[in-house]
Design a protein around this motif. Sequence first.
Motif, short mmCIF file in Angstrom:
data_model
loop_
_atom_site.label_atom_id
_atom_site.label_comp_id
_atom_site.label_asym_id
_atom_site.label_seq_id
_atom_site.Cartn_x
_atom_site.Cartn_y
_atom_site.Cartn_z
N HIS A 115 -1.30 5.97 -17.30
CA HIS A 115 -1.01 7.04 -16.34
C HIS A 115 -0.76 8.36 -17.06
CE1 HIS A 115 -1.07 5.40 -12.36
NE2 HIS A 115 -0.33 4.36 -12.70
N GLY A 139 5.29 1.21 -8.96
CA GLY A 139 5.90 0.21 -9.84
C GLY A 139 6.78 0.79 -10.94
N HIS A 140 6.67 2.07 -11.21
CA HIS A 140 7.46 2.63 -12.31
C HIS A 140 7.88 4.07 -12.07
CE1 HIS A 140 3.26 3.28 -13.23
NE2 HIS A 140 3.16 1.97 -13.18
N ASP A 168 6.96 3.70 0.14
CA ASP A 168 6.32 2.56 0.81
C ASP A 168 7.29 1.87 1.77
OD1 ASP A 168 4.01 3.08 -0.63
OD2 ASP A 168 4.50 1.66 -2.23
N PRO A 179 -0.55 1.93 1.72
CA PRO A 179 0.61 2.47 1.01
C PRO A 179 1.25 3.63 1.77
CG PRO A 179 -1.40 3.28 -0.01
CD PRO A 179 -1.82 2.35 1.10
N GLY A 181 3.05 6.46 0.65
CA GLY A 181 3.11 7.83 0.15
C GLY A 181 2.21 8.81 0.89
N ASP A 334 -3.87 4.43 -9.48
CA ASP A 334 -4.43 3.54 -10.50
C ASP A 334 -5.94 3.73 -10.65
OD1 ASP A 334 -1.94 2.61 -10.91
OD2 ASP A 334 -2.20 0.72 -9.84
O1 KG4 Z 1 0.03 4.64 -9.65
P1 KG4 Z 1 -0.17 3.87 -8.42
O2 KG4 Z 1 -1.55 3.85 -7.80
O3 KG4 Z 1 0.25 2.36 -8.58
C1 KG4 Z 1 1.31 1.91 -9.37
O4 KG4 Z 1 1.13 1.88 -10.61
O5 KG4 Z 1 2.35 1.59 -8.78
O6 KG4 Z 1 0.89 4.43 -7.35
C2 KG4 Z 1 0.94 3.96 -6.05
C3 KG4 Z 1 2.16 4.57 -5.39
C4 KG4 Z 1 2.43 4.00 -4.01
O7 KG4 Z 1 3.80 3.67 -3.93
C5 KG4 Z 1 2.08 5.15 -3.08
O8 KG4 Z 1 2.84 5.14 -1.88
C6 KG4 Z 1 2.41 6.36 -3.94
O9 KG4 Z 1 1.97 5.99 -5.23
N1 KG4 Z 1 1.69 7.56 -3.50
C7 KG4 Z 1 2.31 8.67 -3.04
C8 KG4 Z 1 1.29 9.58 -2.65
N2 KG4 Z 1 0.08 9.00 -2.91
C9 KG4 Z 1 0.36 7.76 -3.43
N3 KG4 Z 1 3.61 8.96 -2.90
C10 KG4 Z 1 3.94 10.16 -2.39
N4 KG4 Z 1 3.03 11.08 -1.99
C11 KG4 Z 1 1.70 10.83 -2.11
N5 KG4 Z 1 0.84 11.77 -1.69
#
Ligand code: KG4
Length: 345
Positions: A115, A139-140, A168, A179, A181, A334
Amino acid sequence: MNILGIETSCDETAVAIVQDGKTVLINLIASSIAKHQKYGGIVPEIAARDQIKQIIPLIRTALQETGLNWGKIDKIAVTEKPGLISSLLVGINTAQTLAWLKQKPLLKIDHVKGHIYANWLEQQNKIQFPIMILTVSGGHNEMMLMHAHDNFELIGETLDDAAGEAFDKVAKMLGLGYPGGPVVSKLAEKGNPQAFKFPRSLNQNDNFNFSFSGLKTAVLYTLRDITKQALSSRQLKQSVQKYEQHALACCSQQTLSKQTKADLCASFQAAVCDSLSKKLVKAAEKYAVKEVHLAGGVSANFYLRQIVQERMNVSEALKNVPLRYPKKIAYCTDNAAMIAAAAFF
Ligand code: KG4
Ligand code: ZN
């Protein structure tokens, strides 16, 4: 140097080819998210079974569409950890087999470092060290001081939930799907961030750790109170007490007005982004960094980007320091391009 990146740490199957850690030749992603939606979260078994079907066709497509053959691929990179073990194994076994078969060096990459390197993708300017990096996703939730390539110092992390996880959960309470976000931030655009007073945890000056479970509970209780007020039938009131989150999701869909939902989303988002931005900017000032970076799924959040920039603009130490986040939304969440970039550097 062309690196083939593979990322299968959660629900997605991602394949990319990146040249010299920056130029994305192709970035493919197949998500199984639709298959998990009715469960309100990722089911590991379903994710891994889907990844087994997707991975080889995706690698073939990546080679075909870029017109590259195996002779033009110099290395293979794969996410090693952290993630869902059955999903990680699909990527790792595929990468190991291909590395052996095609006689290519294999690099195993930490997902969080992946990331972080999303900020090098398609970046024209030279990135200067040291950098304060906030990596926030489902997750982090970590704040790292990056002294040089592959030289990280952990400055702060979440003591409970990650920020994305909180997004979430709030979406789930409001019956908005997974998801959370993207949908919470979209609704928040129409809401009042001051409508509800939500807590900011670990607010002391020199505390760089995060905590979002109290905020999550505060949203749950607020939702319970307004849902209860809106319900007339005694039976429904009892069901709220009995089933809490599940019942709230069902009831809130029917009883909350669109505006109340938007206000809840805006107030929640403001509380999360307030904590994240305040701590990031304080840490960046303390360690006198040359750059500030956001990475991970939550870095796709426009409100977060804006509030961090605003705080940096009014800081004597940071007003001329660049703020970077991934060039595309697809590099925030991701993806495999970030894994190939991390492997290169
Ligand atoms: O990095 P990622 O794809 O997966 C992990 O490594 O966890 O992040 C996914 C997370 C989800 O919790 C999603 O709700 C959040 O990122 N997310 C957001 C937005 N787009 C994705 N949170 C807040 N605002 C957004 N626009
Ligand atoms: Zn991630």
